[in-house]
Design a protein around this motif. Structure first.
Motif, PDB file in Angstrom:
ATOM      1  N   ALA A 144       0.869  -1.178   0.000  1.00 59.03           N
ATOM      2  CA  ALA A 144       0.000   0.000   0.000  1.00 59.03           C
ATOM      3  C   ALA A 144       0.904   1.224   0.000  1.00 59.03           C
ATOM      4  O   ALA A 144       2.046   1.179   0.471  1.00 59.03           O
ATOM      5  N   THR A 145       0.383   2.331  -0.524  1.00 60.87           N
ATOM      6  CA  THR A 145       1.110   3.596  -0.541  1.00 60.87           C
ATOM      7  C   THR A 145       0.350   4.612   0.278  1.00 60.87           C
ATOM      8  O   THR A 145      -0.859   4.786   0.113  1.00 60.87           O
ATOM      9  N   SER A 146       1.045   5.289   1.173  1.00 64.11           N
ATOM     10  CA  SER A 146       0.421   6.306   2.016  1.00 64.11           C
ATOM     11  C   SER A 146       0.460   7.666   1.326  1.00 64.11           C
ATOM     12  O   SER A 146       1.117   7.843   0.293  1.00 64.11           O
ATOM     13  N   GLY A 147      -0.225   8.641   1.914  1.00 63.19           N
ATOM     14  CA  GLY A 147      -0.330   9.949   1.302  1.00 63.19           C
ATOM     15  C   GLY A 147       0.986  10.688   1.167  1.00 63.19           C
ATOM     16  O   GLY A 147       1.103  11.604   0.340  1.00 63.19           O
ATOM     17  N   ASP A 148       1.987  10.305   1.966  1.00 64.76           N
ATOM     18  CA  ASP A 148       3.304  10.924   1.847  1.00 64.76           C
ATOM     19  C   ASP A 148       4.143  10.252   0.773  1.00 64.76           C
ATOM     20  O   ASP A 148       5.317  10.563   0.615  1.00 64.76           O
ATOM     21  N   LEU A 149       3.550   9.303   0.035  1.00 64.03           N
ATOM     22  CA  LEU A 149       4.142   8.563  -1.074  1.00 64.03           C
ATOM     23  C   LEU A 149       5.117   7.481  -0.634  1.00 64.03           C
ATOM     24  O   LEU A 149       5.854   6.924  -1.461  1.00 64.03           O
ATOM     25  N   ALA A 150       5.122   7.144   0.649  1.00 66.52           N
ATOM     26  CA  ALA A 150       5.893   5.996   1.111  1.00 66.52           C
ATOM     27  C   ALA A 150       5.155   4.715   0.752  1.00 66.52           C
ATOM     28  O   ALA A 150       3.925   4.654   0.783  1.00 66.52           O
ATOM     29  N   ARG A 151       5.920   3.674   0.407  1.00 62.52           N
ATOM     30  CA  ARG A 151       5.351   2.356   0.142  1.00 62.52           C
ATOM     31  C   ARG A 151       5.487   1.484   1.389  1.00 62.52           C
ATOM     32  O   ARG A 151       6.440   1.632   2.170  1.00 62.52           O
ATOM     33  N   HIS A 152       4.541   0.574   1.552  1.00 60.07           N
ATOM     34  CA  HIS A 152       4.545  -0.324   2.702  1.00 60.07           C
ATOM     35  C   HIS A 152       4.290  -1.735   2.195  1.00 60.07           C
ATOM     36  O   HIS A 152       3.469  -1.941   1.286  1.00 60.07           O
ATOM     37  N   ARG A 153       5.004  -2.694   2.776  1.00 56.09           N
ATOM     38  CA  ARG A 153       4.928  -4.073   2.291  1.00 56.09           C
ATOM     39  C   ARG A 153       4.835  -5.032   3.471  1.00 56.09           C
ATOM     40  O   ARG A 153       5.520  -4.863   4.482  1.00 56.09           O
ATOM     41  N   LEU A 154       3.986  -6.030   3.309  1.00 56.78           N
ATOM     42  CA  LEU A 154       3.823  -7.070   4.315  1.00 56.78           C
ATOM     43  C   LEU A 154       4.444  -8.353   3.780  1.00 56.78           C
ATOM     44  O   LEU A 154       4.139  -8.773   2.658  1.00 56.78           O
ATOM     45  N   ARG A 155       5.331  -8.965   4.571  1.00 54.42           N
ATOM     46  CA  ARG A 155       5.971 -10.216   4.151  1.00 54.42           C
ATOM     47  C   ARG A 155       5.799 -11.280   5.223  1.00 54.42           C
ATOM     48  O   ARG A 155       5.911 -11.000   6.413  1.00 54.42           O
ATOM     49  N   ARG A 156       5.574 -12.485   4.789  1.00 50.53           N
ATOM     50  CA  ARG A 156       5.535 -13.618   5.708  1.00 50.53           C
ATOM     51  C   ARG A 156       6.957 -14.130   5.864  1.00 50.53           C
ATOM     52  O   ARG A 156       7.586 -14.526   4.881  1.00 50.53           O
ATOM     53  N   ILE A 157       7.481 -14.115   7.082  1.00 45.40           N
ATOM     54  CA  ILE A 157       8.898 -14.397   7.284  1.00 45.40           C
ATOM     55  C   ILE A 157       9.159 -15.650   8.100  1.00 45.40           C
ATOM     56  O   ILE A 157      10.321 -16.050   8.269  1.00 45.40           O
ATOM     57  N   GLY A 158       8.113 -16.284   8.652  1.00 48.77           N
ATOM     58  CA  GLY A 158       8.362 -17.462   9.473  1.00 48.77           C
ATOM     59  C   GLY A 158       7.088 -18.230   9.756  1.00 48.77           C
ATOM     60  O   GLY A 158       5.984 -17.808   9.387  1.00 48.77           O
ATOM     61  N   ALA A 159       7.257 -19.334  10.422  1.00 49.87           N
ATOM     62  CA  ALA A 159       6.114 -20.144  10.831  1.00 49.87           C
ATOM     63  C   ALA A 159       5.502 -19.550  12.089  1.00 49.87           C
ATOM     64  O   ALA A 159       6.170 -18.811  12.842  1.00 49.87           O
ATOM     65  N   PRO A 160       4.224 -19.838  12.361  1.00 48.77           N
ATOM     66  CA  PRO A 160       3.609 -19.351  13.601  1.00 48.77           C
ATOM     67  C   PRO A 160       4.420 -19.774  14.825  1.00 48.77           C
ATOM     68  O   PRO A 160       4.867 -20.921  14.925  1.00 48.77           O
ATOM     69  N   GLY A 161       4.636 -18.832  15.726  1.00 47.00           N
ATOM     70  CA  GLY A 161       5.358 -19.112  16.955  1.00 47.00           C
ATOM     71  C   GLY A 161       6.849 -18.963  16.885  1.00 47.00           C
ATOM     72  O   GLY A 161       7.543 -19.099  17.899  1.00 47.00           O
ATOM     73  N   THR A 162       7.406 -18.660  15.702  1.00 44.56           N
ATOM     74  CA  THR A 162       8.844 -18.478  15.581  1.00 44.56           C
ATOM     75  C   THR A 162       9.218 -17.015  15.776  1.00 44.56           C
ATOM     76  O   THR A 162       8.398 -16.115  15.606  1.00 44.56           O
ATOM     77  N   LEU A 163      10.465 -16.768  16.129  1.00 41.84           N
ATOM     78  CA  LEU A 163      10.958 -15.410  16.345  1.00 41.84           C
ATOM     79  C   LEU A 163      11.605 -14.873  15.078  1.00 41.84           C
ATOM     80  O   LEU A 163      12.244 -15.634  14.345  1.00 41.84           O
ATOM     81  N   PRO A 164      11.475 -13.566  14.820  1.00 41.66           N
ATOM     82  CA  PRO A 164      10.804 -12.546  15.640  1.00 41.66           C
ATOM     83  C   PRO A 164       9.293 -12.499  15.481  1.00 41.66           C
ATOM     84  O   PRO A 164       8.613 -11.830  16.215  1.00 41.66           O
ATOM     85  N   GLY A 165       8.758 -13.260  14.493  1.00 38.62           N
ATOM     86  CA  GLY A 165       7.321 -13.283  14.259  1.00 38.62           C
ATOM     87  C   GLY A 165       7.025 -13.922  12.920  1.00 38.62           C
ATOM     88  O   GLY A 165       7.931 -14.199  12.120  1.00 38.62           O
ATOM     89  N   GLU A 166       5.773 -14.159  12.658  1.00 41.93           N
ATOM     90  CA  GLU A 166       5.364 -14.777  11.400  1.00 41.93           C
ATOM     91  C   GLU A 166       5.335 -13.770  10.259  1.00 41.93           C
ATOM     92  O   GLU A 166       5.586 -14.125   9.105  1.00 41.93           O
ATOM     93  N   TRP A 167       5.030 -12.506  10.569  1.00 44.28           N
ATOM     94  CA  TRP A 167       4.848 -11.470   9.568  1.00 44.28           C
ATOM     95  C   TRP A 167       5.758 -10.281   9.854  1.00 44.28           C
ATOM     96  O   TRP A 167       6.050  -9.982  11.014  1.00 44.28           O
TER      97      TRP A 167
END
Length: 288
Positions: A144-167
């Motif tokens: 998604a892009t915010s009004g200040d024109l920054a982009r934001h991205r969500l990534r799945r980085i691990g399995a549930p319960g793993t560190l630092p997190g799943e997302w």
């Protein structure tokens, strides 16, 4: 206060004439209005005042007394009012990795998992004071892009319960539209990591307590107040004022004294506090 008057007061506070439909567009509208009208601030933390965790006390502070707050206040209020509008949601806990902390940080941030009527799941967050990210689908690679024109991205980085997190939530945009922790215009930067584990009220209380009292916590070591603009960001970080709007020159200057700070806080951030209260901030202590 019953749900109906509480919702009406909230909608008035965030400048919406009526509750939107409980869909993705409605969620985007509510979160943006919330963050543009209710400031982020940690003034009570720096004054040693207790931070409310009860929903009624939070609403009284942020809506009734027209103050701001930090994430546990903002997102508790957002969660309750979204529920009143028909958005099914629950709170999650996150580890803030913005600014590349040297160690694995504790769970000192909260956000919302919102389930829409069609079953789609989205994350929403009106309580991250360092940047602004619009609601995102809970989908690996969603952007998604915010009004200040920054982009934001969500990534799945691990399995549930793993560190630092799943997302992991990441940001790519102008550092000027952050609270000073952003460093690059050209590279994706980590914002926070989280998973979808159920969160108990006691977990939220513990996170809020740590974030507002522990000697290592950011809110115990700096003074911050910010407000999202439709096309930018305005902030007071200790004795520095910054205003950035997309396509316009950035304004940045030092804050002269407590009177200058009070004026900027009221005029730019939307928080009007007595001078004697602001004069007690550690900001004006020798060596700060």
């Amino acid at each position: 206060m019953s749900v109906r008057p509480a919702l009406a007061a909230y909608l008035d506070r965030i400048g919406l004439a009526a509750a939107p439909a409980p869909d993705a567009a409605g969620l985007l509208a509510v979160q943006a209005a919330h963050r543009q009208h209710i400031p982020f601030e940690n003034i009570d933390v720096r004054l040693g005042a207790p931070i409310p965790t009860d929903p009624g006390a939070i609403a009284d502070k942020l809506v009734g007394r027209r103050r701001g707050g930090f994430c546990f206040e903002h997102n508790r209020l957002l969660s309750d009012r979204l529920a009143a509008m028909g958005f099914a949601n629950r709170l999650l806990l996150a580890r803030v990795t913005f600014g590349d902390p040297p160690d694995l940080p504790p769970l000192t941030h909260c956000l919302l998992l919102v389930t829409l009527a069609d079953g789609a799941r989205m994350i929403a967050d009106a309580g991250f004071g360092g940047t602004y990210c619009p609601p995102l689908p809970l989908v690996d690679g969603a952007e998604a892009t915010s009004g200040d024109l920054a982009r934001h991205r969500l990534r799945r980085i691990g399995a549930p319960g793993t560190l630092p997190g799943e997302w992991l939530l990441e940001r790519l945009g102008p550092p000027e539209t952050t609270d000073g922790r952003g460093r690059s215009h050209a590279d994706w930067e980590q914002q926070y990591a989280f998973d979808l584990a159920e969160v108990a009220p006691a977990d939220l209380m513990m996170g809020s307590h740590f974030a507002s009292t522990h000697p290592s916590a950011r809110h115990v070591n700096c003074h911050v107040a910010s407000r999202v603009l439709p096309d930018g960001f305005v902030s007071l970080l200790d004795r520095q004022f910054t205003r950035y709007r997309a396509g316009q020159p950035m304004e940045r200057r030092a804050v002269d004294d407590v009177d200058d700070y009070r004026d900027l806080l009221a005029r730019e951030i939307g928080i009007d506090l007595p001078r004697d209260a602001l004069a007690r901030l550690p900001l004006w202590s020798a060596g700060t």
